[in-house]
Motif scaffolding. Sequence first.
Motif, mmCIF file in Angstrom:
data_model
loop_
_atom_site.group_PDB
_atom_site.id
_atom_site.type_symbol
_atom_site.label_atom_id
_atom_site.label_comp_id
_atom_site.label_asym_id
_atom_site.label_seq_id
_atom_site.Cartn_x
_atom_site.Cartn_y
_atom_site.Cartn_z
ATOM 1 N N HIS A 1 7.851 -2.703 -5.753
ATOM 2 C CA HIS A 1 7.785 -3.950 -6.526
ATOM 3 C C HIS A 1 8.193 -3.710 -7.975
ATOM 4 O O HIS A 1 8.893 -4.528 -8.570
ATOM 5 C CB HIS A 1 6.388 -4.549 -6.449
ATOM 6 N N LYS A 2 7.755 -2.585 -8.526
ATOM 7 C CA LYS A 2 8.097 -2.258 -9.908
ATOM 8 C C LYS A 2 9.600 -2.045 -10.045
ATOM 9 O O LYS A 2 10.227 -2.550 -10.982
ATOM 10 C CB LYS A 2 7.347 -0.998 -10.347
ATOM 11 N N ILE A 3 10.191 -1.321 -9.106
ATOM 12 C CA ILE A 3 11.634 -1.088 -9.138
ATOM 13 C C ILE A 3 12.387 -2.407 -8.999
ATOM 14 O O ILE A 3 13.352 -2.667 -9.720
ATOM 15 C CB ILE A 3 12.044 -0.098 -8.026
ATOM 16 N N ALA A 4 11.935 -3.261 -8.087
ATOM 17 C CA ALA A 4 12.591 -4.559 -7.889
ATOM 18 C C ALA A 4 12.481 -5.421 -9.140
ATOM 19 O O ALA A 4 13.452 -6.087 -9.536
ATOM 20 C CB ALA A 4 11.979 -5.272 -6.687
ATOM 21 N N LYS A 5 11.322 -5.403 -9.770
ATOM 22 C CA LYS A 5 11.108 -6.211 -10.968
ATOM 23 C C LYS A 5 11.986 -5.745 -12.111
ATOM 24 O O LYS A 5 12.523 -6.545 -12.882
ATOM 25 C CB LYS A 5 9.627 -6.142 -11.381
ATOM 26 N N GLU A 6 12.157 -4.421 -12.233
ATOM 27 C CA GLU A 6 12.973 -3.868 -13.315
ATOM 28 C C GLU A 6 14.455 -3.891 -12.980
ATOM 29 O O GLU A 6 15.283 -3.629 -13.844
ATOM 30 C CB GLU A 6 12.524 -2.432 -13.606
ATOM 31 N N GLY A 7 14.786 -4.215 -11.728
ATOM 32 C CA GLY A 7 16.182 -4.292 -11.336
ATOM 33 C C GLY A 7 16.894 -2.964 -11.298
ATOM 34 O O GLY A 7 18.101 -2.890 -11.492
ATOM 35 N N ILE B 1 0.434 4.067 1.137
ATOM 36 C CA ILE B 1 1.327 2.932 1.412
ATOM 37 C C ILE B 1 1.259 1.931 0.267
ATOM 38 O O ILE B 1 2.290 1.425 -0.186
ATOM 39 C CB ILE B 1 0.970 2.270 2.757
ATOM 40 N N ASP B 2 0.045 1.656 -0.233
ATOM 41 C CA ASP B 2 -0.100 0.733 -1.369
ATOM 42 C C ASP B 2 0.669 1.233 -2.578
ATOM 43 O O ASP B 2 1.315 0.445 -3.278
ATOM 44 C CB ASP B 2 -1.576 0.556 -1.737
ATOM 45 N N ILE B 3 0.623 2.538 -2.830
ATOM 46 C CA ILE B 3 1.343 3.115 -3.968
ATOM 47 C C ILE B 3 2.847 2.936 -3.777
ATOM 48 O O ILE B 3 3.565 2.575 -4.714
ATOM 49 C CB ILE B 3 0.974 4.605 -4.157
ATOM 50 N N LEU B 4 3.323 3.154 -2.554
ATOM 51 C CA LEU B 4 4.751 2.965 -2.279
ATOM 52 C C LEU B 4 5.173 1.513 -2.484
ATOM 53 O O LEU B 4 6.223 1.240 -3.078
ATOM 54 C CB LEU B 4 5.083 3.406 -0.849
ATOM 55 N N LEU C 1 -11.708 7.718 9.540
ATOM 56 C CA LEU C 1 -11.686 6.557 8.648
ATOM 57 C C LEU C 1 -11.232 6.949 7.241
ATOM 58 O O LEU C 1 -10.473 6.209 6.599
ATOM 59 C CB LEU C 1 -13.064 5.898 8.602
ATOM 60 N N ILE C 2 -11.659 8.103 6.761
ATOM 61 C CA ILE C 2 -11.223 8.587 5.445
ATOM 62 C C ILE C 2 -9.722 8.850 5.459
ATOM 63 O O ILE C 2 -9.001 8.464 4.525
ATOM 64 C CB ILE C 2 -12.007 9.850 5.038
ATOM 65 N N ASP C 3 -9.238 9.498 6.516
ATOM 66 C CA ASP C 3 -7.795 9.763 6.629
ATOM 67 C C ASP C 3 -6.994 8.465 6.620
ATOM 68 O O ASP C 3 -5.953 8.361 5.963
ATOM 69 C CB ASP C 3 -7.484 10.550 7.902
ATOM 70 N N GLU C 4 -7.466 7.467 7.352
ATOM 71 C CA GLU C 4 -6.779 6.174 7.400
ATOM 72 C C GLU C 4 -6.798 5.497 6.025
ATOM 73 O O GLU C 4 -5.805 4.916 5.587
ATOM 74 C CB GLU C 4 -7.412 5.261 8.453
ATOM 75 N N HIS C 5 -7.913 5.589 5.330
ATOM 76 C CA HIS C 5 -8.015 5.026 3.979
ATOM 77 C C HIS C 5 -6.993 5.688 3.053
ATOM 78 O O HIS C 5 -6.297 4.996 2.298
ATOM 79 C CB HIS C 5 -9.434 5.223 3.442
ATOM 80 N N GLU C 6 -6.892 7.019 3.123
ATOM 81 C CA GLU C 6 -5.936 7.731 2.278
ATOM 82 C C GLU C 6 -4.499 7.358 2.633
ATOM 83 O O GLU C 6 -3.652 7.211 1.757
ATOM 84 C CB GLU C 6 -6.156 9.236 2.386
#
Length: 64
Positions: free
Chosen positions: A52-58, A44-47, A34-39
């Motif tokens: 989203h940040k790259i898309a927003k900044e174009g 994935i959330d960071i990616l 479960l810890i491994d899956e959380h990490e």
Amino acid sequence: MTDATTIQIRKSTQQKLKTVGTMRDTYDSLINRLIDEHERLKRIDILVETQHKIAKEGKFAELE
């Protein structure tokens, strides 16, 4: 396991863990999975946030 500890969990938590694990799982192996899956999900959330940040900044590179 010589370095084992004891933790207290509610019966309801124990039942939930049993639905996630298999007969061959120990609580230790299940908790580690479960810890491994959380990490993994955290990475994935960071990616996704970065995308989203790259898309927003174009800031895209043109592909041929």
